[in-house]
Design a protein around this motif. Structure first.
Motif, PDB file in Angstrom:
ATOM      1  N   GLN A  55       6.696  -2.106  11.292  1.00  0.00           N
ATOM      2  CA  GLN A  55       6.314  -3.513  11.396  1.00  0.00           C
ATOM      3  C   GLN A  55       4.957  -3.716  12.063  1.00  0.00           C
ATOM      4  O   GLN A  55       4.231  -4.646  11.712  1.00  0.00           O
ATOM      5  CB  GLN A  55       7.385  -4.292  12.153  1.00  0.00           C
ATOM      6  CG  GLN A  55       7.226  -5.780  12.064  1.00  0.00           C
ATOM      7  CD  GLN A  55       8.443  -6.507  12.595  1.00  0.00           C
ATOM      8  OE1 GLN A  55       9.271  -5.951  13.306  1.00  0.00           O
ATOM      9  NE2 GLN A  55       8.561  -7.770  12.254  1.00  0.00           N
ATOM     10  N   HIS A  56       4.590  -2.826  12.985  1.00  0.00           N
ATOM     11  CA  HIS A  56       3.392  -3.091  13.787  1.00  0.00           C
ATOM     12  C   HIS A  56       2.296  -2.035  13.712  1.00  0.00           C
ATOM     13  O   HIS A  56       1.169  -2.296  14.145  1.00  0.00           O
ATOM     14  CB  HIS A  56       3.787  -3.305  15.250  1.00  0.00           C
ATOM     15  CG  HIS A  56       4.681  -4.479  15.434  1.00  0.00           C
ATOM     16  ND1 HIS A  56       4.201  -5.760  15.467  1.00  0.00           N
ATOM     17  CD2 HIS A  56       6.028  -4.570  15.543  1.00  0.00           C
ATOM     18  CE1 HIS A  56       5.217  -6.597  15.618  1.00  0.00           C
ATOM     19  NE2 HIS A  56       6.334  -5.911  15.663  1.00  0.00           N
ATOM     20  N   SER A  58       2.096   0.478  10.871  1.00  0.00           N
ATOM     21  CA  SER A  58       1.944   1.071   9.548  1.00  0.00           C
ATOM     22  C   SER A  58       0.550   0.810   8.986  1.00  0.00           C
ATOM     23  O   SER A  58      -0.073  -0.206   9.281  1.00  0.00           O
ATOM     24  CB  SER A  58       2.992   0.480   8.595  1.00  0.00           C
ATOM     25  OG  SER A  58       2.743   0.885   7.264  1.00  0.00           O
ATOM     26  N   PRO A  61      -1.050  -2.489   3.895  1.00  0.00           N
ATOM     27  CA  PRO A  61      -1.390  -3.912   3.965  1.00  0.00           C
ATOM     28  C   PRO A  61      -0.097  -4.740   4.009  1.00  0.00           C
ATOM     29  O   PRO A  61       0.893  -4.405   3.345  1.00  0.00           O
ATOM     30  CB  PRO A  61      -2.169  -4.162   2.671  1.00  0.00           C
ATOM     31  CG  PRO A  61      -2.687  -2.812   2.273  1.00  0.00           C
ATOM     32  CD  PRO A  61      -1.636  -1.835   2.715  1.00  0.00           C
ATOM     33  N   GLN A  62      -0.105  -5.799   4.782  1.00  0.00           N
ATOM     34  CA  GLN A  62       1.115  -6.563   5.054  1.00  0.00           C
ATOM     35  C   GLN A  62       1.815  -7.059   3.788  1.00  0.00           C
ATOM     36  O   GLN A  62       3.036  -6.984   3.688  1.00  0.00           O
ATOM     37  CB  GLN A  62       0.800  -7.736   5.986  1.00  0.00           C
ATOM     38  CG  GLN A  62       2.024  -8.384   6.580  1.00  0.00           C
ATOM     39  CD  GLN A  62       2.783  -7.478   7.534  1.00  0.00           C
ATOM     40  OE1 GLN A  62       2.210  -6.600   8.184  1.00  0.00           O
ATOM     41  NE2 GLN A  62       4.075  -7.675   7.628  1.00  0.00           N
ATOM     42  N   HIS A  63       1.073  -7.565   2.809  1.00  0.00           N
ATOM     43  CA  HIS A  63       1.742  -8.100   1.617  1.00  0.00           C
ATOM     44  C   HIS A  63       2.397  -6.985   0.805  1.00  0.00           C
ATOM     45  O   HIS A  63       3.448  -7.194   0.196  1.00  0.00           O
ATOM     46  CB  HIS A  63       0.784  -8.942   0.767  1.00  0.00           C
ATOM     47  CG  HIS A  63      -0.252  -8.175   0.025  1.00  0.00           C
ATOM     48  ND1 HIS A  63      -1.271  -7.475   0.655  1.00  0.00           N
ATOM     49  CD2 HIS A  63      -0.433  -7.980  -1.297  1.00  0.00           C
ATOM     50  CE1 HIS A  63      -2.030  -6.898  -0.247  1.00  0.00           C
ATOM     51  NE2 HIS A  63      -1.542  -7.178  -1.451  1.00  0.00           N
ATOM     52  N   TYR A  65       3.534  -4.106   2.196  1.00  0.00           N
ATOM     53  CA  TYR A  65       4.653  -3.735   3.059  1.00  0.00           C
ATOM     54  C   TYR A  65       5.853  -4.633   2.763  1.00  0.00           C
ATOM     55  O   TYR A  65       6.966  -4.158   2.534  1.00  0.00           O
ATOM     56  CB  TYR A  65       4.178  -3.852   4.513  1.00  0.00           C
ATOM     57  CG  TYR A  65       5.238  -3.929   5.577  1.00  0.00           C
ATOM     58  CD1 TYR A  65       5.779  -2.771   6.126  1.00  0.00           C
ATOM     59  CD2 TYR A  65       5.662  -5.159   6.072  1.00  0.00           C
ATOM     60  CE1 TYR A  65       6.730  -2.845   7.139  1.00  0.00           C
ATOM     61  CE2 TYR A  65       6.609  -5.238   7.072  1.00  0.00           C
ATOM     62  CZ  TYR A  65       7.149  -4.080   7.608  1.00  0.00           C
ATOM     63  OH  TYR A  65       8.086  -4.149   8.599  1.00  0.00           O
ATOM     64  N   GLU A  66       5.613  -5.933   2.749  1.00  0.00           N
ATOM     65  CA  GLU A  66       6.712  -6.880   2.498  1.00  0.00           C
ATOM     66  C   GLU A  66       7.238  -6.755   1.067  1.00  0.00           C
ATOM     67  O   GLU A  66       8.436  -6.871   0.834  1.00  0.00           O
ATOM     68  CB  GLU A  66       6.261  -8.309   2.796  1.00  0.00           C
ATOM     69  CG  GLU A  66       5.972  -8.582   4.250  1.00  0.00           C
ATOM     70  CD  GLU A  66       7.178  -8.506   5.180  1.00  0.00           C
ATOM     71  OE1 GLU A  66       8.336  -8.503   4.699  1.00  0.00           O
ATOM     72  OE2 GLU A  66       6.966  -8.451   6.405  1.00  0.00           O
ATOM     73  N   HIS A  85      12.874 -11.280   4.919  1.00  0.00           N
ATOM     74  CA  HIS A  85      11.514 -10.878   4.549  1.00  0.00           C
ATOM     75  C   HIS A  85      10.854 -11.729   3.466  1.00  0.00           C
ATOM     76  O   HIS A  85       9.640 -11.621   3.294  1.00  0.00           O
ATOM     77  CB  HIS A  85      11.509  -9.393   4.166  1.00  0.00           C
ATOM     78  CG  HIS A  85      11.635  -8.530   5.373  1.00  0.00           C
ATOM     79  ND1 HIS A  85      10.551  -8.140   6.121  1.00  0.00           N
ATOM     80  CD2 HIS A  85      12.734  -8.034   5.995  1.00  0.00           C
ATOM     81  CE1 HIS A  85      10.987  -7.428   7.152  1.00  0.00           C
ATOM     82  NE2 HIS A  85      12.305  -7.345   7.098  1.00  0.00           N
ATOM     83  N   ARG A  88       8.261 -13.959   5.028  1.00  0.00           N
ATOM     84  CA  ARG A  88       7.192 -13.116   5.571  1.00  0.00           C
ATOM     85  C   ARG A  88       6.282 -12.625   4.439  1.00  0.00           C
ATOM     86  O   ARG A  88       5.071 -12.532   4.611  1.00  0.00           O
ATOM     87  CB  ARG A  88       7.767 -11.919   6.319  1.00  0.00           C
ATOM     88  CG  ARG A  88       8.513 -12.291   7.580  1.00  0.00           C
ATOM     89  CD  ARG A  88       9.082 -11.060   8.236  1.00  0.00           C
ATOM     90  NE  ARG A  88       9.955 -11.406   9.344  1.00  0.00           N
ATOM     91  CZ  ARG A  88      10.629 -10.515  10.036  1.00  0.00           C
ATOM     92  NH1 ARG A  88      10.541  -9.225   9.751  1.00  0.00           N
ATOM     93  NH2 ARG A  88      11.412 -10.900  11.034  1.00  0.00           N
ATOM     94  N   ALA A  92       2.378 -13.424   4.076  1.00  0.00           N
ATOM     95  CA  ALA A  92       1.420 -12.313   4.043  1.00  0.00           C
ATOM     96  C   ALA A  92       0.540 -12.349   2.802  1.00  0.00           C
ATOM     97  O   ALA A  92      -0.385 -11.547   2.672  1.00  0.00           O
ATOM     98  CB  ALA A  92       2.166 -10.980   4.110  1.00  0.00           C
TER      99      ALA A  92
END
Length: 176
Positions: A55-56, A58, A61-63, A65-66, A85, A88, A92
């Motif tokens: 979550q913090h 990695s 890229p956040q999008h 990841y989600e 999620h 989120r 993201a």
């Protein structure tokens, strides 16, 4: 929690309490899967650390990841993970039409402008459905994410598979 007794923080052992407090300190609350994992303090300690890493820390890229999480949650029909999620993912920057297609279990229309999302989709669905990744898909993911990112993506799929299996076995619904 349908298959386990109701979670009771006042009944925790000292080891469980230490982990519980650590989770609350970092996350603000203890999510449903972590309540289950607290049954075995060693497992809870390590899954909490691994989840925190993804979550913090990695490299993904956040999008993306989600998106990977949504793909695993959909595959396992883990509605708790999906509900946690989906907002989120939208926040993201994952496109709403992609989210809608994933929800409906359809392959999104990616087009050239969404190459990264297409690569994540192909990699995660191949790994889940075939338990293998072709050299072509592997190379595309490696080109997109680099070695570190590809290792993170693979680990993330594994972590959320474990999380989703936990939710499924213990019948944790979206309102837990």
């Amino acid at each position: 929690m349908a298959r386990l007794p109701e979670f009771d923080p006042s009944a925790l052992t000292p080891d469980q309490q230490d982990i519980f407090d650590s989770i609350v300190e970092k996350r603000g609350s203890v999510p449903a899967p972590h309540k289950i994992w607290l049954t075995n303090p060693g497992l809870a300690r390590h899954t909490h650390g691994l989840g925190w890493y993804f979550q913090h820390e990695s490299t993904l890229p956040q999008h993306l990841y989600e998106m990977a999480i949504l793909l695993v949650a959909r595959h396992w029909e883990a509605e708790y993970a999906w509900q946690t999620h989906v907002q989120r993912a939208a926040a993201a920057g994952l496109a709403e039409d992609i989210i809608a297609d994933l929800r409906a279990r359809r392959r999104p229309a990616f087009g050239e402008e969404r190459n990264a999302e297409a690569v994540i989709f192909e990699f995660v669905t191949s790994l889940q459905d075939k338990r293998a990744v072709s050299q072509v898909v592997y190379n595309r993911a490696l080109d997109l994410l680099g070695q570190s990112g590809l290792v993170d993506l693979t680990g993330l799929v594994g972590y959320f598979t474990m999380l989703s299996a936990t939710l499924t076995v213990f019948e944790i619904g979206p309102d837990a």
